[in-house]
Design a protein around this motif. Structure first.
Motif, mmCIF file in Angstrom:
data_model
loop_
_atom_site.group_PDB
_atom_site.id
_atom_site.type_symbol
_atom_site.label_atom_id
_atom_site.label_comp_id
_atom_site.label_asym_id
_atom_site.label_seq_id
_atom_site.Cartn_x
_atom_site.Cartn_y
_atom_site.Cartn_z
ATOM 1 N N THR A 103 -2.893 -68.192 -0.653
ATOM 2 C CA THR A 103 -1.715 -69.031 -0.466
ATOM 3 C C THR A 103 -0.483 -68.399 -1.094
ATOM 4 O O THR A 103 0.593 -68.338 -0.486
ATOM 5 N N GLU A 104 -0.647 -67.903 -2.323
ATOM 6 C CA GLU A 104 0.477 -67.295 -3.029
ATOM 7 C C GLU A 104 1.009 -66.075 -2.287
ATOM 8 O O GLU A 104 2.227 -65.925 -2.098
ATOM 9 N N LEU A 105 0.106 -65.194 -1.855
ATOM 10 C CA LEU A 105 0.546 -63.993 -1.151
ATOM 11 C C LEU A 105 1.141 -64.313 0.212
ATOM 12 O O LEU A 105 2.123 -63.690 0.637
ATOM 13 N N SER A 106 0.560 -65.278 0.913
ATOM 14 C CA SER A 106 1.096 -65.668 2.224
ATOM 15 C C SER A 106 2.522 -66.171 2.095
ATOM 16 O O SER A 106 3.381 -65.875 2.933
ATOM 17 N N SER A 107 2.773 -66.923 1.033
ATOM 18 C CA SER A 107 4.131 -67.415 0.782
ATOM 19 C C SER A 107 5.069 -66.263 0.428
ATOM 20 O O SER A 107 6.208 -66.199 0.913
#
Length: 295
Positions: free
Chosen positions: A61-65
């Motif tokens: 989630t963090e990297l996708s954001s």
């Protein structure tokens, strides 16, 4: 942006896959990779589902954001379900929505060693249906040119693909393959079943013999004799094997593009050098094809 819209404006969609660093490593270790990949101007970057961490501190989630907000490239978050409850999936979906991630690749996933499946999701199409009813996401699914390694037969796999589309998937990304004939056969079966959603071909360049043999055995990908000869010839010459692997991947991609595939999804293994070399070889072809679509 919901990336299914790309197929309405582009003849060929080109994208990359990356994976999060291990939980024991700082997430910043992937920043240099992203810096180099974004300069290649992919249509999107997908982020594999990383194990470990809490549900609300998920590196995928963090990297996708980050891919979207910091690097200006549309992102796709992978999400697996076999080891999660509906409540756990909902927590992740809420987090993705809060962080502005609009695209999800919905996967069954593998059962971790020593664990039992949670039992609330047994197939990817069940996760797709749940996401469809849960929020305004664009949903991608996976497909398998040689059949799923744990499937009973290829026909059943294709029926599952159709079911994924019926449940809400708008596009598909294929498992890696090294023989394009398997991908073309899958496209023929797709047409016969009336599946309309576009499929991107998943290509993995070979830069390490042991790594690719392990991955191929896990996913059931057939390694052609031509490819085996390349690996055997250059296995003790790291640089030569890397260059031969790049050349083989480029040859695959040129053949696929010439046959009118919907897109190419490059499994980068977080190696920006290899991604850049391949992009340099095919960029002119991609631009030419997409310019024709615009005209």
């Amino acid at each position: 942006m919901k990336i299914n819209e790309l197929f309405n404006t582009k003849e060929l969609v080109f994208s990359f896959e990356i994976f999060p660093p291990k939980v024991t490593s700082p997430i910043s270790t992937v920043y240099n990779t992203l810096e180099e990949l974004k300069d290649l101007k992919p249509d999107f970057i997908s982020v594999t589902y990383g194990a470990g961490g809490s549900l609300t501190d998920n590196r995928t989630t963090e990297l996708s954001s980050l891919v979207k907000e910091k690097y200006g490239v549309e992102s796709v978050a992978h999400l697996t379900c076999i080891s999660s409850t509906k409540e756990e999936i909902d927590i992740i979906l809420d987090d993705l929505k809060m962080k502005g991630v609009e695209n999800i690749l919905a996967l069954r996933g593998d059962i971790p060693v020593g664990q039992d499946p949670k039992g609330e999701f047994n197939y990817a199409y069940e996760l797709i249906s749940h996401i469809k009813n849960r929020g305004d996401f664009n949903i991608l699914g996976a497909c398998y040119p040689e059949g799923h390694v744990k499937g009973r037969d290829f026909k059943e796999d294709m029926l599952h693909l159709k079911l994924k589309e019926e449940m809400g998937a708008t596009q598909f990304i294929s498992q890696l393959f090294f023989d394009n004939s398997y991908f073309y056969n899958m496209l023929e079966q797709k047409e016969k079943l009336g599946i309309k959603s576009p499929i991107q071909a998943g290509i993995m360049p070979v830069v390490n013999k042991n790594q690719i043999e392990r991955i191929a055995s896990l996913c059931g990908a057939h390694i052609p004799e031509k490819f085996i000869k390349i690996m055997n010839r250059y296995e003790h010459d790291k640089d030569a094997l890397r260059e031969a692997g790049i050349a083989y991947a480029v040859e695959q991609i040129v053949d696929l593009v010439s046959s009118g595939v919907d897109g190419i999804h490059l499994y980068t293994m977080n190696n920006p050098y290899v991604a850049r070399r391949i992009h340099e070889n095919i960029n002119t072809i991609i631009n030419s094809i997409n310019n024709k679509k615009v005209i």
